[in-house]
Scaffold this motif. Structure first.
Motif, PDB file in Angstrom:
ATOM      1  N   VAL A 174       0.836  -1.197   0.000  1.00 44.69           N
ATOM      2  CA  VAL A 174       0.000   0.000   0.000  1.00 44.69           C
ATOM      3  C   VAL A 174       0.876   1.254   0.000  1.00 44.69           C
ATOM      4  N   ALA A 175       1.944   1.212   0.787  1.00 44.39           N
ATOM      5  CA  ALA A 175       2.820   2.379   0.891  1.00 44.39           C
ATOM      6  C   ALA A 175       3.555   2.652  -0.406  1.00 44.39           C
ATOM      7  N   ALA A 176       3.634   1.684  -1.295  1.00 47.49           N
ATOM      8  CA  ALA A 176       4.271   1.920  -2.592  1.00 47.49           C
ATOM      9  C   ALA A 176       3.501   2.971  -3.374  1.00 47.49           C
ATOM     10  N   LEU A 177       2.256   3.195  -2.975  1.00 51.26           N
ATOM     11  CA  LEU A 177       1.450   4.229  -3.622  1.00 51.26           C
ATOM     12  C   LEU A 177       1.697   5.612  -3.022  1.00 51.26           C
ATOM     13  N   VAL A 178       2.580   5.673  -2.036  1.00 50.74           N
ATOM     14  CA  VAL A 178       2.879   6.948  -1.395  1.00 50.74           C
ATOM     15  C   VAL A 178       3.596   7.857  -2.386  1.00 50.74           C
ATOM     16  N   LEU A 179       3.168   9.084  -2.454  1.00 46.56           N
ATOM     17  CA  LEU A 179       3.801  10.054  -3.340  1.00 46.56           C
ATOM     18  C   LEU A 179       4.612  11.015  -2.495  1.00 46.56           C
ATOM     19  N   ALA A 180       5.882  11.105  -2.774  1.00 45.53           N
ATOM     20  CA  ALA A 180       6.751  12.016  -2.038  1.00 45.53           C
ATOM     21  C   ALA A 180       6.615  13.422  -2.599  1.00 45.53           C
ATOM     22  N   SER A 181       7.121  14.362  -1.880  1.00 49.22           N
ATOM     23  CA  SER A 181       6.941  15.757  -2.247  1.00 49.22           C
ATOM     24  C   SER A 181       7.659  16.155  -3.530  1.00 49.22           C
ATOM     25  N   SER A 182       8.575  15.349  -4.013  1.00 46.74           N
ATOM     26  CA  SER A 182       9.365  15.739  -5.183  1.00 46.74           C
ATOM     27  C   SER A 182       8.752  15.297  -6.509  1.00 46.74           C
ATOM     28  N   LYS A 183       7.523  14.818  -6.512  1.00 45.73           N
ATOM     29  CA  LYS A 183       6.846  14.333  -7.709  1.00 45.73           C
ATOM     30  C   LYS A 183       7.476  13.063  -8.273  1.00 45.73           C
ATOM     31  N   THR A 184       8.339  12.409  -7.518  1.00 47.46           N
ATOM     32  CA  THR A 184       8.872  11.122  -7.950  1.00 47.46           C
ATOM     33  C   THR A 184       8.347  10.064  -7.000  1.00 47.46           C
ATOM     34  N   HIS A 185       7.985   8.941  -7.561  1.00 43.65           N
ATOM     35  CA  HIS A 185       7.481   7.856  -6.727  1.00 43.65           C
ATOM     36  C   HIS A 185       8.663   7.151  -6.078  1.00 43.65           C
ATOM     37  N   THR A 186       8.519   6.860  -4.813  1.00 44.24           N
ATOM     38  CA  THR A 186       9.587   6.245  -4.049  1.00 44.24           C
ATOM     39  C   THR A 186       9.047   5.010  -3.356  1.00 44.24           C
ATOM     40  N   LYS A 187       9.718   3.899  -3.529  1.00 45.67           N
ATOM     41  CA  LYS A 187       9.290   2.683  -2.865  1.00 45.67           C
ATOM     42  C   LYS A 187       9.908   2.620  -1.479  1.00 45.67           C
ATOM     43  N   PRO A 188       9.077   2.461  -0.450  1.00 47.37           N
ATOM     44  CA  PRO A 188       9.597   2.366   0.913  1.00 47.37           C
ATOM     45  C   PRO A 188      10.420   1.096   1.097  1.00 47.37           C
ATOM     46  N   GLU A 189      11.347   1.130   2.033  1.00 47.75           N
ATOM     47  CA  GLU A 189      12.177  -0.018   2.365  1.00 47.75           C
ATOM     48  C   GLU A 189      12.014  -0.320   3.848  1.00 47.75           C
ATOM     49  N   LYS A 190      12.511  -1.459   4.256  1.00 54.35           N
ATOM     50  CA  LYS A 190      12.474  -1.850   5.660  1.00 54.35           C
ATOM     51  C   LYS A 190      13.904  -1.936   6.158  1.00 54.35           C
ATOM     52  N   ASN A 191      14.194  -1.286   7.290  1.00 55.94           N
ATOM     53  CA  ASN A 191      15.519  -1.306   7.878  1.00 55.94           C
ATOM     54  C   ASN A 191      15.352  -1.495   9.379  1.00 55.94           C
TER      55      ASN A 191
END
Length: 137
Positions: A15-32
């Protein structure tokens, strides 16, 4: 149904892969180490709720996002009303909504359905989908 942490993180990441960051580029979240990381930075999203289909005109999206930002939130979650996004098969409308969030530096978290349970006709399922035999609704 109970989920273990790994399964839950996988579902949330999808679901979070649909998150849109402020820079207009899509960013895939990671787990650390069990933490959400976006662009190499630990991130805790404090989210307001927005139902874009409840606003009378799309021009108000920017105003609402400005209000969400001014209240200290870093994002907004929203229902994906399938009947409004894809009113007819294959014709998807999303113009403006993601740009309005990006202009305010907010992350978006999609709350998908198909049934969104938001006091909408058929729970947001489009009429055309109820008539197609490939969907059992």
């Amino acid at each position: 149904m109970l989920f273990n942490t790994s399964t839950l993180f996988t579902l949330l990441s999808a679901v979070a892969a649909l998150v849109l960051a402020s820079s207009k580029t899509h960013t895939k979240p990671e787990k650390n180490n069990g933490l959400q990381v976006i662009r190499g930075e630990r991130l805790m999203i404090f989210s307001g709720e927005l139902h874009p289909f409840r606003l009378p005109v799309p021009g108000l999206w920017i105003d609402v996002f400005q209000e969400i930002k001014s209240m200290g939130f870093s994002g907004g979650s929203f229902y994906v009303d399938w009947s409004l996004v894809e009113g007819s098969p294959g014709h998807v409308i999303t113009e403006g909504f993601f740009d309005a969030a990006g202009q305010n530096g907010l992350y978006l978290i999609a709350r998908t359905g198909p049934h969104i349970n938001a006091e909408t006709t058929a729970g947001g399922i489009p009429g055309w989908a109820t008539k197609e035999s490939r969907y059992s609704i």
